[in-house]
Scaffold this active site. Structure first.
Site, PDB file in Angstrom:
ATOM      1  N   HIS A 104      -0.683  -4.043  26.113  1.00 19.29           N
ATOM      2  CA  HIS A 104      -0.146  -4.735  27.198  1.00 19.29           C
ATOM      3  C   HIS A 104      -0.109  -4.031  28.685  1.00 19.29           C
ATOM      4  O   HIS A 104      -0.585  -3.045  28.798  1.00 19.29           O
ATOM      5  CB  HIS A 104       1.330  -5.062  26.940  1.00 19.29           C
ATOM      6  CG  HIS A 104       2.062  -3.673  26.684  1.00 19.29           C
ATOM      7  ND1 HIS A 104       1.711  -2.660  25.906  1.00 19.29           N
ATOM      8  CD2 HIS A 104       2.933  -3.399  27.846  1.00 19.29           C
ATOM      9  CE1 HIS A 104       2.644  -1.672  26.082  1.00 19.29           C
ATOM     10  NE2 HIS A 104       3.275  -1.790  27.150  1.00 19.29           N
ATOM     11  N   ASP A 106       2.911  -3.568  31.803  1.00 21.12           N
ATOM     12  CA  ASP A 106       4.380  -3.672  31.817  1.00 21.12           C
ATOM     13  C   ASP A 106       4.877  -4.856  32.828  1.00 21.12           C
ATOM     14  O   ASP A 106       4.319  -4.789  33.872  1.00 21.12           O
ATOM     15  CB  ASP A 106       4.931  -2.435  32.488  1.00 21.12           C
ATOM     16  CG  ASP A 106       4.606  -1.197  31.215  1.00 21.12           C
ATOM     17  OD1 ASP A 106       4.497  -1.598  29.957  1.00 21.12           O
ATOM     18  OD2 ASP A 106       4.773  -0.134  31.778  1.00 21.12           O
ATOM     19  N   HIS A 273      -2.282  -0.836  28.269  1.00 24.07           N
ATOM     20  CA  HIS A 273      -1.877   0.330  27.645  1.00 24.07           C
ATOM     21  C   HIS A 273      -1.283  -0.054  26.185  1.00 24.07           C
ATOM     22  O   HIS A 273      -1.104  -1.095  26.106  1.00 24.07           O
ATOM     23  CB  HIS A 273      -1.001   1.444  28.323  1.00 24.07           C
ATOM     24  CG  HIS A 273       0.330   0.659  28.567  1.00 24.07           C
ATOM     25  ND1 HIS A 273       0.384  -0.027  29.915  1.00 24.07           N
ATOM     26  CD2 HIS A 273       1.524   0.926  28.201  1.00 24.07           C
ATOM     27  CE1 HIS A 273       1.781  -0.373  29.897  1.00 24.07           C
ATOM     28  NE2 HIS A 273       2.426   0.300  28.936  1.00 24.07           N
ATOM     29  N   ARG A 288      10.988   6.224  31.666  1.00 30.64           N
ATOM     30  CA  ARG A 288       9.873   5.404  32.628  1.00 30.64           C
ATOM     31  C   ARG A 288      10.600   4.828  33.736  1.00 30.64           C
ATOM     32  O   ARG A 288      11.899   4.210  33.838  1.00 30.64           O
ATOM     33  CB  ARG A 288       9.548   4.295  31.625  1.00 30.64           C
ATOM     34  CG  ARG A 288       8.466   3.477  32.402  1.00 30.64           C
ATOM     35  CD  ARG A 288       7.710   2.331  31.528  1.00 30.64           C
ATOM     36  NE  ARG A 288       8.572   0.948  31.878  1.00 30.64           N
ATOM     37  CZ  ARG A 288       8.258   0.016  31.166  1.00 30.64           C
ATOM     38  NH1 ARG A 288       7.449  -0.186  29.970  1.00 30.64           N
ATOM     39  NH2 ARG A 288       8.909  -1.113  31.495  1.00 30.64           N
TER      40      ARG A 288
HETATM   41  C1  OGA Z   1       5.782   2.015  28.174  1.00 33.80           C
HETATM   42  C2  OGA Z   1       4.623   2.063  27.027  1.00 33.80           C
HETATM   43  C3  OGA Z   1       3.812   3.656  25.369  1.00 33.80           C
HETATM   44  C4  OGA Z   1       4.281   4.952  24.608  1.00 33.80           C
HETATM   45  O1  OGA Z   1       6.353   3.007  28.443  1.00 33.80           O
HETATM   46  O2  OGA Z   1       5.455   1.223  29.130  1.00 33.80           O
HETATM   47  O3  OGA Z   1       4.291   1.123  26.752  1.00 33.80           O
HETATM   48  O4  OGA Z   1       3.357   5.507  24.048  1.00 33.80           O
HETATM   49  N1  OGA Z   1       4.636   3.388  26.263  1.00 33.80           N
HETATM   50  O5  OGA Z   1       5.387   5.099  24.881  1.00 33.80           O
HETATM   51 MN    MN Z   2       4.439  -0.500  28.518  1.00 33.01          MN
END
Ligand code: OGA
Ligand code: MN
Length: 297
Positions: A104, A106, A273, A288
């Site tokens: 995806h 974000d 990701h 984040r």
């Molecule tokens: C995010 C995500 C992946 C992870 O923080 O947006 O998809 O490995 N993280 O934590």
């Molecule tokens: Mn993400």
């Protein structure tokens, strides 16, 4: 003087020689921003950041989002979205533990999807000396470039719908299935009607021109794209599956093995990701910040 070391073939670089906890001068910030957009994913090791310092650094790239999942925001710092499998004293999840199950980008379901996200590693699970919970990034610009001319033409004028509603329901179903298989998951709430109603579906171009680099990329992803517009669902599913398989080939991917103190940033327009859930019940805690991008067309 910052140091940039490219690691992945198409994305991913380490930046060293910077302390992100102090305000950066214009020149240093410009060098970091250039390296970031050029490499699509960059990381800084050994950073010691308070939530306020992470917010201050990432805010220089634009407006920060406060996530639609209010229960996963850090108390006292709405712009920090907590990702964790940890529970508080009452047994309640302290953050989102299922973020990133599917490939995806974000907030790609928003009218103004995210430009970039920055993830700071507070606690990293380690087993037998090996870090678990890697995150994988796939360059959508490299994937676009590698398409045949015929395929580029085929997708050029296609549009797709991104749906937060379908994503949350799909994610919840996957989680329920894990539980039935005996895989321990934190009891995540089913999405509330308010959450689902607050983010309407959004239609946008499949091929997106990056506002900074002008590179073309494929703005579709298995987490949030529900369908391609103007064709029967079965045909849409088939074409999407082919494109996803193309986009997630190993050569387009940079996989990050986390260390405590990493601050890693990715370009949500240029890459997608995916998380790896191989660590539970070892604790993992990440913070984040998410920078808003321009509206999609
Ligand atoms: C995010 C995500 C992946 C992870 O923080 O947006 O998809 O490995 N993280 O934590
Ligand atoms: Mn993400």
């Amino acid at each position: 003087m910052i140091n940039v070391t490219r690691i992945g073939k198409h994305c991913g670089a380490e930046i060293s020689g910077v302390d992100l906890s102090v305000p950066l001068d214009e020149h240093t910030f410009a060098q970091i921003a250039n390296a970031f957009f050029d490499n699509e994913v960059v990381f800084f090791r050994n950073q010691q950041l308070t939530p306020a310092q992470q917010i201050a650094f990432t805010r220089r790239f634009g407006t920060l989002e406060a996530h639609v999942r209010k229960e996963s925001r850090l108390a006292g710092a709405d712009e920090i979205f907590v990702l964790s499998n940890k529970l508080d004293a009452n047994g309640k999840a302290i953050g989102a533990q299922d973020a990133g199950r599917f490939w995806h980008s974000d907030l790609s379901y928003k009218r103004e999807p995210s430009m970039l996200s920055a993830l700071y590693a507070v606690e990293v699970p380690v087993k037998d000396g090996v870090a678990l919970g890697n995150t994988y990034f796939a360059s959508t610009t490299a994937a676009y470039n590698a398409l045949s001319d015929a395929c580029k033409q085929r997708v050029e004028h296609l549009r797709n719908v991104h749906s937060y509603r379908e994503y949350r329901l799909k994610n919840y179903a996957a989680q329920q299935q894990d539980e039935r298989r005996g895989i321990r998951t934190v009891q995540e709430h089913a999405p509330t009607p308010e959450q689902l109603a607050s983010v309407p579906d959004t239609e946008m171009n499949v091929v997106r021109v990056h506002p900074v680099t002008r590179r073309k990329g494929l703005f579709i992803n298995e987490g949030h794209t529900s369908h391609l517009v103007g064709m029967p669902r079965a045909q849409s599913d088939q074409l999407l599956a082919r494109l996803y398989a193309h986009m997630t080939q190993p050569e387009f991917i940079y996989g990050h093995s986390w260390r405590v103190g990493d601050l890693l940033m990715w370009d949500n327009i240029a890459v997608q990701h995916k998380a790896t859930f191989d660590y539970d019940p070892l604790p993992r805690l990440m913070y984040r910040t998410t920078v808003r991008g321009p509206a999609v067309v």
